[in-house]
Design a protein around this motif. Structure first.
Motif, PDB file in Angstrom:
ATOM      1  N   MET A  62      -4.294  -5.187   1.869  1.00 54.03           N
ATOM      2  CA  MET A  62      -3.326  -4.227   1.317  1.00 54.03           C
ATOM      3  C   MET A  62      -3.607  -2.847   1.893  1.00 54.03           C
ATOM      4  SD  MET A  62      -2.606  -3.180  -2.663  1.00 54.03           S
ATOM      5  CE  MET A  62      -2.051  -4.841  -3.079  1.00 54.03           C
ATOM      6  N   ALA A  63      -2.566  -2.175   2.354  1.00 55.80           N
ATOM      7  CA  ALA A  63      -2.729  -0.860   2.957  1.00 55.80           C
ATOM      8  C   ALA A  63      -3.148   0.158   1.909  1.00 55.80           C
ATOM      9  CB  ALA A  63      -1.418  -0.424   3.604  1.00 55.80           C
ATOM     10  N   ASP A  64      -3.941   1.154   2.352  1.00 58.00           N
ATOM     11  CA  ASP A  64      -4.334   2.225   1.455  1.00 58.00           C
ATOM     12  C   ASP A  64      -3.824   3.558   1.996  1.00 58.00           C
ATOM     13  OD1 ASP A  64      -5.994   2.776   3.598  1.00 58.00           O
ATOM     14  OD2 ASP A  64      -7.820   2.109   2.585  1.00 58.00           O
ATOM     15  N   LEU A  65      -4.094   4.625   1.269  1.00 52.37           N
ATOM     16  CA  LEU A  65      -3.581   5.946   1.639  1.00 52.37           C
ATOM     17  C   LEU A  65      -4.149   6.424   2.960  1.00 52.37           C
ATOM     18  CD1 LEU A  65      -1.793   8.309   0.743  1.00 52.37           C
ATOM     19  CD2 LEU A  65      -3.779   9.259  -0.446  1.00 52.37           C
ATOM     20  N   LEU A  66      -5.414   6.078   3.227  1.00 48.97           N
ATOM     21  CA  LEU A  66      -6.036   6.507   4.474  1.00 48.97           C
ATOM     22  C   LEU A  66      -5.339   5.865   5.671  1.00 48.97           C
ATOM     23  CD1 LEU A  66      -8.243   8.118   5.872  1.00 48.97           C
ATOM     24  CD2 LEU A  66      -9.788   6.152   5.573  1.00 48.97           C
ATOM     25  N   SER A  67      -4.958   4.596   5.542  1.00 47.83           N
ATOM     26  CA  SER A  67      -4.246   3.911   6.623  1.00 47.83           C
ATOM     27  C   SER A  67      -2.894   4.580   6.887  1.00 47.83           C
ATOM     28  CB  SER A  67      -4.022   2.438   6.268  1.00 47.83           C
ATOM     29  OG  SER A  67      -5.251   1.783   6.031  1.00 47.83           O
ATOM     30  N   VAL A  68      -2.224   4.980   5.822  1.00 51.46           N
ATOM     31  CA  VAL A  68      -0.944   5.674   5.961  1.00 51.46           C
ATOM     32  C   VAL A  68      -1.143   7.008   6.671  1.00 51.46           C
ATOM     33  CG1 VAL A  68       0.939   6.796   4.685  1.00 51.46           C
ATOM     34  CG2 VAL A  68       0.081   4.556   3.941  1.00 51.46           C
ATOM     35  N   ALA A  69      -2.176   7.732   6.295  1.00 50.24           N
ATOM     36  CA  ALA A  69      -2.451   9.037   6.909  1.00 50.24           C
ATOM     37  C   ALA A  69      -2.727   8.891   8.397  1.00 50.24           C
ATOM     38  CB  ALA A  69      -3.633   9.692   6.195  1.00 50.24           C
ATOM     39  N   LYS A  70      -3.525   7.880   8.770  1.00 53.35           N
ATOM     40  CA  LYS A  70      -3.845   7.676  10.195  1.00 53.35           C
ATOM     41  C   LYS A  70      -2.590   7.338  10.986  1.00 53.35           C
ATOM     42  CE  LYS A  70      -8.665   6.191   9.681  1.00 53.35           C
ATOM     43  NZ  LYS A  70      -9.615   5.046   9.831  1.00 53.35           N
ATOM     44  N   LEU A  71      -1.734   6.459  10.449  1.00 52.00           N
ATOM     45  CA  LEU A  71      -0.523   6.074  11.159  1.00 52.00           C
ATOM     46  C   LEU A  71       0.438   7.264  11.293  1.00 52.00           C
ATOM     47  CD1 LEU A  71       1.138   3.854  12.505  1.00 52.00           C
ATOM     48  CD2 LEU A  71       2.046   3.243  10.242  1.00 52.00           C
ATOM     49  N   ALA A  72       0.472   8.114  10.278  1.00 55.26           N
ATOM     50  CA  ALA A  72       1.367   9.272  10.306  1.00 55.26           C
ATOM     51  C   ALA A  72       0.777  10.432  11.102  1.00 55.26           C
ATOM     52  CB  ALA A  72       1.681   9.725   8.884  1.00 55.26           C
ATOM     53  N   GLY A  73      -0.532  10.362  11.431  1.00 56.95           N
ATOM     54  CA  GLY A  73      -1.179  11.431  12.182  1.00 56.95           C
ATOM     55  C   GLY A  73      -1.434  12.674  11.348  1.00 56.95           C
ATOM     56  N   VAL A  74      -1.746  12.481  10.056  1.00 58.02           N
ATOM     57  CA  VAL A  74      -2.045  13.617   9.176  1.00 58.02           C
ATOM     58  C   VAL A  74      -3.343  13.328   8.434  1.00 58.02           C
ATOM     59  CG1 VAL A  74       0.407  14.142   8.875  1.00 58.02           C
ATOM     60  CG2 VAL A  74      -0.730  12.643   7.218  1.00 58.02           C
TER      61      VAL A  74
END
Length: 340
Positions: free
Chosen positions: A1-13
């Motif tokens: 399951m994706a977490d917030l850190l994975s989202v941040a890395k993909l978004a570049g923030v």
């Protein structure tokens, strides 16, 4: 399951920026916000709302207590409240008291335990309510819907029930009726009905007539013709009645017609609320309309203002007469119960 850190890395923030995009999106630049939301969508990530609520000490929930969901009045109010609340990022926690004052304290206590940000309540009697006495000691913002303000000290959203009861009676008086009665459910369970009866009495005395005693039914929305029968016979028989809600009026019309009464030829019947169903029956119900959707929207707007610390004292909302075929001029035709 994706977490917030994975989202941040993909978004570049940074992780902090990604978290801010979900908790306070207005504080993040639109282009950055969209990158975060796109990344969350790709990774099927959903922010943990409970964790956000724990950090902010706000649940974004409004507790709502109504007497019943059987009555369209409350259903229409809730629908308008849900739309208005959702537009502001809030959700509703809804429960019913079943017209039981003894249940009200337990219901409100449970909603307070769930840390609702505010309460919208319809209680049995705002002037004498154990649950309102308790809420005066709480800090959770609270307001009433449909209850007359009385001396409760709580903001109340609704119409002026006394004035509406007066207008309903004046309409029948203008048609030539003088033997007018009022029918309600258990009076101790509805301060709204008390105010409507008070308005009826005011109009009758104003016109030079003696008000009749209120005819109480065992249930708020179901008529028992036996309770009204003594008022329908003899030289002083009623020619018109006002019911304190539309469902009670519709039920009474059905009971009358089963016994051979003709509405309005033998008895004019008037309701109170203005639910849509009243337009579609025959004869169409004459009634006093309450602006049910406006009441729901105003309740949400006023409560959210209270949550923000603002002082709000909204005026009563307007009521209106909706004419219908269930009311006509009085006739001299005599009628015996059980005949046609």
């Amino acid at each position: 399951m994706a977490d917030l850190l994975s989202v941040a890395k993909l978004a570049g923030v940074s992780r902090a920026t990604a978290a801010r995009a979900f908790s306070n999106p207005d504080l993040v630049r639109p282009t950055t916000r969209e990158r975060v939301f796109d990344a969350a969508k790709q990774l099927a990530f959903r922010p943990n709302k409970v964790a956000q609520q724990l950090r902010s000490q706000a649940t974004q929930m409004i507790g709502v207590m109504v007497p019943s969901l059987d009555n369209p009045v409350f259903a229409e109010q809730l629908q308008a409240m849900e739309v208005a609340a959702r537009a502001c990022g809030y959700s509703l926690l809804v429960t019913t008291s079943e017209y039981s004052p003894s249940r009200e304290s337990d219901i409100v206590e449970e909603m307070l335990r769930q840390r609702v940000d505010g309460l919208v309540l319809t209680v049995a009697d705002a002037g004498s309510s154990a649950v309102l006495d308790k809420l005066r000691l709480e800090t959770t913002p609270c307001l009433l819907v449909y209850n007359p303000p009385a001396n409760s000290g709580f903001t109340s959203i609704g119409v002026d029930n006394h004035a509406a009861g007066t207008d309903a009676t004046r309409h029948l008086l203008a048609l030539g009726h003088s033997r007018i009665g009022m029918v309600a459910g258990p009076l101790l369970q509805s301060d709204r009905a008390k105010q409507r009866y008070s308005g009826y009495c005011h109009a009758m005395i104003e016109a030079g007539f003696t008000p009749r005693p209120l005819v109480e039914m065992e249930r708020h929305t179901q008529a028992d013709l036996n309770s009204l029968t003594p008022e329908l016979t003899g030289e002083d028989a009623l020619t018109a009645v006002i019911c304190t809600n539309d469902l009670l009026a519709i039920s009474l019309m059905g009971e009358l017609q089963r016994e051979g009464f003709s509405v309005p030829e033998n008895l004019s019947v008037m309701g109170f609320d203005g639910i849509a169903l009243g337009k579609h029956i025959y004869p169409a119900l004459c009634t006093i309309e309450q602006p049910r959707a406006d009441i729901g929207r105003t309740a949400v707007q006023t409560l959210l203002a209270k949550i923000r610390g603002e002082i709000c004292t909204p005026a009563p909302l307007p009521h209106a007469l909706r004419k219908g075929e269930s009311v006509g001029m009085p006739t001299t035709r005599k009628f015996k119960l059980g005949t046609s």
